[in-house]
Design an enzyme around this catalytic site. Structure first.
Site, PDB file in Angstrom:
ATOM      1  N   HIS A 373      -3.288  -5.678  -3.003  1.00 36.25           N
ATOM      2  CA  HIS A 373      -1.934  -5.129  -2.868  1.00 36.25           C
ATOM      3  C   HIS A 373      -1.839  -3.632  -3.107  1.00 36.25           C
ATOM      4  CE1 HIS A 373       0.213  -9.029  -2.641  1.00 36.25           C
ATOM      5  NE2 HIS A 373      -0.787  -9.455  -3.394  1.00 36.25           N
ATOM      6  N   LYS A 563      13.466   0.741  -5.720  1.00 35.23           N
ATOM      7  CA  LYS A 563      12.095   0.256  -5.880  1.00 35.23           C
ATOM      8  C   LYS A 563      11.592   0.754  -7.222  1.00 35.23           C
ATOM      9  CE  LYS A 563      11.150   2.504  -1.982  1.00 35.23           C
ATOM     10  NZ  LYS A 563      10.433   1.560  -1.144  1.00 35.23           N
ATOM     11  N   ARG A 564      10.386   0.307  -7.653  1.00 41.65           N
ATOM     12  CA  ARG A 564       9.806   0.877  -8.861  1.00 41.65           C
ATOM     13  C   ARG A 564       9.728   2.399  -8.726  1.00 41.65           C
ATOM     14  NH1 ARG A 564       7.937  -2.569 -13.212  1.00 41.65           N
ATOM     15  NH2 ARG A 564       6.787  -0.729 -13.880  1.00 41.65           N
ATOM     16  N   LYS A 569       5.746   6.871  -4.474  1.00 46.03           N
ATOM     17  CA  LYS A 569       6.910   6.426  -3.698  1.00 46.03           C
ATOM     18  C   LYS A 569       7.878   7.589  -3.438  1.00 46.03           C
ATOM     19  CE  LYS A 569       6.642   1.700  -5.595  1.00 46.03           C
ATOM     20  NZ  LYS A 569       6.455   0.785  -4.453  1.00 46.03           N
ATOM     21  N   THR A 671       8.287  -4.284   0.938  1.00 40.69           N
ATOM     22  CA  THR A 671       9.026  -5.450   1.426  1.00 40.69           C
ATOM     23  C   THR A 671      10.520  -5.151   1.388  1.00 40.69           C
ATOM     24  OG1 THR A 671       8.771  -6.365  -0.796  1.00 40.69           O
ATOM     25  CG2 THR A 671       7.349  -7.258   0.931  1.00 40.69           C
ATOM     26  N   LYS A 675      13.790  -5.962   3.980  1.00 37.59           N
ATOM     27  CA  LYS A 675      15.090  -6.524   3.575  1.00 37.59           C
ATOM     28  C   LYS A 675      16.222  -5.628   4.071  1.00 37.59           C
ATOM     29  CE  LYS A 675      12.654  -8.346  -0.357  1.00 37.59           C
ATOM     30  NZ  LYS A 675      12.145  -8.056  -1.706  1.00 37.59           N
TER      31      LYS A 675
HETATM   32  C1  26V Z   1      -0.337  -0.822  -9.589  1.00 32.40           C
HETATM   33  C2  26V Z   1      -0.598   0.319 -10.269  1.00 32.40           C
HETATM   34  C3  26V Z   1      -1.408   0.243 -11.487  1.00 32.40           C
HETATM   35  C4  26V Z   1      -1.938   1.539 -11.961  1.00 32.40           C
HETATM   36  C5  26V Z   1      -1.061   2.721 -11.742  1.00 32.40           C
HETATM   37  C6  26V Z   1      -0.396   2.786 -10.442  1.00 32.40           C
HETATM   38  C7  26V Z   1      -0.102   1.520  -9.807  1.00 32.40           C
HETATM   39  C8  26V Z   1       0.676   1.517  -8.703  1.00 32.40           C
HETATM   40  C9  26V Z   1       0.946   0.378  -8.036  1.00 32.40           C
HETATM   41  C10 26V Z   1       0.441  -0.788  -8.486  1.00 32.40           C
HETATM   42  C11 26V Z   1       0.769  -1.951  -7.646  1.00 32.40           C
HETATM   43  C12 26V Z   1       0.921  -3.205  -8.306  1.00 32.40           C
HETATM   44  C13 26V Z   1       0.817  -4.264  -7.311  1.00 32.40           C
HETATM   45  C14 26V Z   1       1.981  -4.269  -6.371  1.00 32.40           C
HETATM   46  O1  26V Z   1       3.071  -4.643  -6.743  1.00 32.40           O
HETATM   47  N1  26V Z   1       1.746  -3.900  -5.125  1.00 32.40           N
HETATM   48  C15 26V Z   1       2.783  -3.976  -4.126  1.00 32.40           C
HETATM   49  O2  26V Z   1       2.607  -5.206  -3.460  1.00 32.40           O
HETATM   50  C16 26V Z   1       3.635  -5.436  -2.518  1.00 32.40           C
HETATM   51  C17 26V Z   1       3.426  -6.815  -1.966  1.00 32.40           C
HETATM   52  O3  26V Z   1       2.248  -6.876  -1.233  1.00 32.40           O
HETATM   53  C18 26V Z   1       3.595  -4.360  -1.443  1.00 32.40           C
HETATM   54  O4  26V Z   1       4.670  -4.583  -0.565  1.00 32.40           O
HETATM   55  C19 26V Z   1       3.707  -2.981  -2.072  1.00 32.40           C
HETATM   56  O5  26V Z   1       3.541  -1.991  -1.089  1.00 32.40           O
HETATM   57  C20 26V Z   1       2.663  -2.816  -3.152  1.00 32.40           C
HETATM   58  O6  26V Z   1       2.830  -1.601  -3.855  1.00 32.40           O
END
Ligand code: 26V
Length: 827
Positions: A373, A563-564, A569, A671, A675
């Site tokens: 992801h 979003k986060r 982003k 996602t 929406k």
């Molecule tokens: C994790 C981390 C951890 C370390 C610091 C930065 C960072 C940034 C992002 C993440 C992502 C965590 C996993 C996640 O939620 N990914 C999201 O997954 C969605 C479903 O597939 C996708 O639509 C998003 O683009 C993606 O960011």
């Protein structure tokens, strides 16, 4: 200002036409639940009491179908899916369950007869926020879609006592408050007190020679924690099938050291219990916090182990042995969080069930598949080898064995030392660390990305070496969303309009949305479409007034980024552009500006200081802009606190413009973009993630694309990017950055954002300054398009019409056919 519950919109009247007998039966059932289970009285019951009673009554309707779904899968010996996910960001369940059962109107009328309003009752439910963001919400959409397309499935995860923190904004700053979703009880779950597995930690491993002369590895664990199952039924659309979300709760094997307690050590006597139960206490809130590393590893192993033990037990209850496991079960790893499951399944098969290594490995690879992801390097999980050796000594040995065979194969295939060190499960570069992405990759028969661009970048960059060595295993499965929640329930007014215009079949088949295309030019339809938006905007305006005391004009363009909060982003790009617009409006206050409300919502990881600065900046900019009389109210900025699933359901139907502005190449899919487009918002976005595929479907005339492409981003970075030069070349950008840096928005502390702006000049790794001009130009295009309503609403209708493909039913059917090898319905 308040934090009152959001009303939950139900389906509009008429989608299920209840008969009187059904209404009466449901009313009797609600009353019985209220009296006998809640222990309340109708004349004194609170909305919360009515919620519990209504949910329990709805649950009764599910239970028989649930049993039937399970019995049938078992008797037909159908292959099923186990979706292992550390996160399920579910939100509320009542309107989902009623809607999918076709009982919304029945429940509404049943409650009306009791003088109670269904929407008020549904609004009482706490959000189940067992996830951080996109990954967790995807898991929730997939659970609903698997039930809807008749794929037998278990979701496996952790029953966190505290889900994602509640965000409180005070003085513009994010504060985190523990969230307590279980405080008033959870009517949906069933505690399975008979379903408990032991999960081991620590200790040491000894080899022992059995009577037959063979050597076996025996793990003498230092600690045992019980995993107790809680099941929640997941009802598919039209009640097609009911699957199970099985969440594990950690329990100490020995809750109290009675001797210590009796000696007077009342706290110490419970310390082992605290340690054990900490495992399911809280959701890991950080995308990136360093703290709690070991607890995080314990959480991952805890739920992976309990889930795999459960999977093997269920298989053996119906089959003679485990050799045919992969013919009956597919296990999907939702990111690397459950990747330790690869080593755990090997341990269970080899150490406990006596299978030969090679046979076990064949089963393991055939069972698992892995979804990635994110490609952000800081997000790729690794565990320090010494910690692994301490917490999971046997698994560390197994990982070494897997690695040895994997590297042998690669070497035989001609890999040189550089390639070998790149594909090794152990990263030797900065201390020895286990690469969980590599473990998930080698243990899986399929690895997928979540949008076409992201899957291609996996092949080209982070996983290029592994994919070469392992033979092409990467495939794409573009994300989707469940239309039941994100269109039917979130936007009943628009749904009613669609049903009236193109017929009820659209409720079952999202591709029918394409029947709207001819109506995009129909002035009368456009007006009805706009009227639905206008009604949703009025509701959102009153929510904003209630939550943050800000009045916004429902006729203004609602420009939404939800979003986060993360640097990639680029909420900062949006804020800087807001400031540039503010400067321009102040410079020419009498020009004909399009009235605009910039709406932000999102949480920052508690230890992610830059993201928290961005939240503070948004609020500081809001405070100045919203109070400036020269703007005549034409620009407002609203940061709505505590973004969650329910708030998203309130905002999305009211959005005119959807901000999807990540640095190209960094957002795996998104996602929220789907929406918002489904509800008819126009996207302003980069060619990133699934935006690329939205662009392909809605057409360039109906989307505002800007900025560097993923390839151009890589090129700029290679060449060494100079933000100072970009700022010098763009007067509007410079003006905005100067205003922020000089304290225009932080008059009490003029230096507050100097560091942030200086930092950007020094290292603009997300290329905010590089994309600013092109973004700003596109924003002007947005404004001029808004000034031509027929053109705007035509595009809005075409967005709704052309994004049917992003239904998670489609995504699930693709997983079923290409990865899991399970049957799904094909409607
Ligand atoms: C994790 C981390 C951890 C370390 C610091 C930065 C960072 C940034 C992002 C993440 C992502 C965590 C996993 C996640 O939620 N990914 C999201 O997954 C969605 C479903 O597939 C996708 O639509 C998003 O683009 C993606 O960011």
């Amino acid at each position: 200002m308040n934090d009152s519950p959001l009303p939950a919109p139900g389906l509009p009247a008429g989608f299920d036409a209840p008969d009187e007998a059904a209404v009466k039966a449901f009313r009797d059932s609600i009353l019985a639940k209220l009296v006998y289970q809640v222990g309340g009285r109708p004349e004194r019951a609170s909305p919360r009491d009515w919620f519990i009673a209504t949910a329990l009554a709805a649950r009764d309707h599910i239970v028989d179908d649930w049993r039937r779904s399970n019995d049938q899968t078992r008797s037909d010996d159908r292959k099923g899916v186990c979706y292992l996910s550390m996160e399920f960001l579910i939100g509320r369940l009542l309107s989902d369950a009623l809607g999918n059962l076709g009982l919304t109107e029945t429940a509404r009328r049943a409650l009306e007869g009791l003088g109670v309003d269904l929407d008020t009752v549904a609004g009482q439910e706490a959000d189940a926020a067992l996830g951080n963001g996109g990954l967790g919400r995807l898991a929730a959409c997939f659970m609903e879609s698997m039930a809807s397309v008749d794929v037998p499935a278990y979701g496996y995860g952790i029953r966190y006592e505290n889900g994602l923190f509640r965000q409180v904004i005070a003085g513009g700053i994010q504060h985190e408050v523990p969230e307590d979703w279980l405080a008033l009880g959870n009517p949906w779950e069933f505690e399975r007190s008979g379903l408990v597995y032991e999960v081991r930690f620590g200790g040491h491993v000894r080899s022992e020679v059995s009577v037959d002369g063979s050597t076996r590895m025996i793990w003498h664990a230092g600690e045992i924690v019980n995993a107790l199952a809680y099941d929640t039924p997941v009802v598919g659309w039209r009640g097609k099938r009911v699957n199970t979300l099985r969440l594990w709760s950690a329990r100490a094997t020995d809750p109290l050291q009675l001797g210590d307690f009796n000696r007077g050590d009342h706290v110490g006597s419970q310390s082992a219990r605290m340690r054990a139960e900490a495992i399911s206490r809280v959701l890991y809130p950080g995308d990136e916090s360093e703290a709690g590393q070991e607890l995080r590893l314990r959480q991952e192993y805890f739920f992976a182990s309990a889930s795999l033990q459960d999977i093997l037990r269920r298989h053996l209850s119906n089959h003679a042995d485990l050799s045919n496991l992969a013919e009956h079960i597919a296990v999907q790893l939702n990111d690397t969080h459950p990747a330790i499951g690869v080593a755990e399944l090997m341990r269970l098969l080899v150490d406990l069930h006596g299978m030969e290594w090679d046979a076990a490995w064949t089963v393991t690879q055939a069972v698992f598949s892995y979804t990635n992801h994110t490609l952000l390097p800081e997000a790729l999980e690794t565990w320090a080898v010494p910690m692994m050796e301490r917490v999971l000594p046997r698994h560390m040995q197994i990982i070494y064995l897997i690695n040895a065979r994997h590297l042998d194969r690669a070497r035989t295939g001609g890999a040189d030392d550089m390639l070998l060190s790149a594909v090794s499960l152990i990263d030797e570069r900065h201390g020895r660390r286990v690469r969980m992405g590599h473990l998930a990759f080698v243990g899986s028969h399929r690895i997928n990305g979540v949008s076409a661009l992201h899957s291609q970048l996996m092949r080209d960059t982070v996983f290029a070496d592994l994919n070469q060595v392992c033979g092409d295993r990467i495939t794409n499965k573009t994300n989707g969303i469940t239309f039941r929640r994100w269109l039917h329930r979130a936007n009943p007014g628009l749904t009613r309009l669609l049903v009236d215009a193109i017929g009820p079949a659209v409720l079952d088949d999202p591709n029918r949305l394409a029947d709207l295309v001819p109506l995009a030019d129909d002035a009368a339809f456009q007006q009805k479409f706009a009227a639905q938006r206008r009604a949703a905007k009025e509701r959102l305006a009153s929510l904003i007034a209630g939550r943050i005391g800000l009045r916004v004009d429902p006729d203004a363009l609602f420009d939404v980024q939800i979003k986060r909060i993360h640097e990639y982003k680029r909420q900062l790009l949006n804020i800087v552009q807001t400031v540039a617009l503010y400067n321009a409006m102040r410079a020419r206050p009498t020009a004909s500006w399009v009235p605009r409300v910039k709406i932000f919502a999102g949480k920052a990881a508690p230890s992610y200081h830059k993201a928290k600065d961005i939240i503070r900046l948004a609020n500081d900019v809001a405070a100045v802009v919203n109070d400036d009389p020269t703007l005549r109210g034409l620009l407002k900025v609203a940061f709505i606190p505590n973004y969650n699933v329910s708030l998203a359901e309130g905002i999305i139907p009211a959005a005119d413009l959807s901000e999807q502005i990540s640095t190209a190449g960094l957002e795996a899919s998104g996602t929220g973009n789907m929406k918002l487009a489904l509800n008819g918002a126009l996207t302003i976005g980069t060619l990133d993630g699934a935006n690329v595929e939205i662009d392909e479907r809605v057409g360039r005339d109906n989307i505002f694309i800007f900025g560097l492409t993923a390839e151009e981003v890589m090129e700029r970075k290679r060449a060494g990017y100079d933000a100072r030069a970009a700022a010098a070349a763009s007067p509007e950008l410079r003006g905005a950055l100067d205003a922020i840096a000089s304290g225009v928005f932080s008059p009490g502390e003029p230096g507050r954002y100097r560091g942030l702006v200086e930092g950007l000049m020094h290292d603009d790794r997300y290329l905010v300054t590089a994309d600013f001009d092109s973004y700003n130009t596109r924003q002007r295009d947005v404004a001029s398009r808004w000034s031509q309503p027929e053109s705007w609403w035509r595009s809005a209708v075409l967005n709704t019409a052309q994004v049917g493909w992003f239904s998670s039913d489609r995504t699930i059917r693709e997983y079923a056919a290409d990865i899991w090898g399970v049957a799904a319905d094909d409607s």
